[in-house]
Design a protein around this motif. Structure first.
Motif: not given
Ligand SMILES: Nc1ncnc2c1ncn2[C@@H]1O[C@H](COP(=O)(O)OP(=O)(O)OP(=O)(O)O)[C@@H](O)[C@H]1O
Ligand SMILES: [Mg+2]
Length: 280
Positions: A12-20, A40-42, A181-183, A210-219
């Protein structure tokens, strides 16, 4: 030198791959490894933003893959962390712009220079994801504790097993790891999210962290700083722990973001989920 390739992927998209990718890559580099993170996300191109180097991108992965620039012209060195380099990607709308031969060439060149190459994959099994998975030695499947995310992660695990270069060449299979992530233990308690037990039971891959849901990540994302740089946040520590676990230094069970809440949640009957997956 021949680098180990780690692909960060998800169903699924938007789960935190790029952050990770940014956080894990930075934490590995802090451990003295020579690391290159590759986007690789052209078309979407946000690894450079998360790492705060977007203004420095002149040439990117596509230019190098198409022979329009040398690797050395496109690699950007992080100013905060020694040993961390970024290969950004292009914002072109042509998602299929990366060619198989071009990627092969770039990966071969990168392998000579680094200890680890981290590939930030697009979600699912689109062209860019296939390219990112093909070279993997390890795959980190990122998922959130939600049914749809887990179900899609399960599909991607099947895909990894069959589509990699390792599978093609009959070598040892790609090593699969899981990163949740975002636990949010509160939401697990309320039944809105899945407990770890269930996730691990459904997905057989080894749990790296296990990475918790955290405002610090967004910041930190908004500030262009990898989440693992700050040791004083739960998420920062979770990413560093995941790296220690990946390097085989830690073997004890995962330290959970909020143990008491989680224990309560995990004590609940789990039949609902299993039914859900069985009849899916
Ligand atoms: N642990 C976390 N706590 C809170 N927010 C998070 C956490 N990890 C990621 N996010 C937020 O979730 C959103 C999606 O993260 P990210 O872009 O890393 O996902 P992605 O899997 O790379 O998305 P895509 O599939 O679109 O490439 C971002 O706004 C990011 O800041
Ligand atoms: Mg992404």
């Amino acid at each position: 030198m021949s680098a180990t390739v780690i692909t960060i992927t998800s169903g699924k998209g938007g789960v935190g791959k790029t952050t990770t990718t940014a956080a894990f890559g930075a934490a590995l580099a802090l451990r003295g490894k020579r690391v290159c993170v590759v986007d690789f996300d052209v078309g979407l191109r946000n690894l450079d933003l998360v790492l705060g180097i977007e203004k420095r991108v002149v040439y990117d992965f596509l230019h190098v893959a198409n022979g329009q620039a040398k690797l050395g012209q496109a690699l950007i060195r992080d100013k905060r962390i020694d040993n961390l380099y970024v290969l950004a990607t292009s914002q072109t709308h042509e998602k299929d712009a990366l060619t198989f031969e071009g990627v092969n060439r770039v990966m071969a060149e990168l392998k000579e220079e680094f200890d680890y190459i981290l590939c930030d994959s697009p979600a699912g099994i689109e062209h860019g994801a296939i390219m990112a998975l093909y070279h993997a030695d390890h795959a980190i499947v990122v998922c959130n504790p939600e049914v749809s995310s887990i179900r899609d992660a399960d599909r991607i695990l099947g895909f990894i097993a069959s589509k990699s270069k390792r599978a093609e060449e009959g070598r040892e299979p790609v090593q699969e790891h899981l990163l949740v992530t975002r636990f949010d233990p509160e939401r697990v308690k309320q039944g809105e999210m899945l407990p770890l037990h269930d996730i691990q039971e459904i997905l057989s891959a080894e749990l790296l962290g296990v990475v918790p849901e955290s405002k610090a990540v967004l910041k930190s994302s908004n500030a262009g700083v990898p989440a693992s740089l700050d040791e004083n946040t739960d998420a920062g520590r979770a990413y560093r722990d995941a790296v220690s676990r990946f390097l085989g230094e830690v073997r004890n069970p995962i330290r959970l973001p909020s143990a008491p809440a989680l224990e309560m949640a995990e004590a609940e009957p789990r039949g609902f989920l299993r039914r859900l997956f069985r009849f899916a």
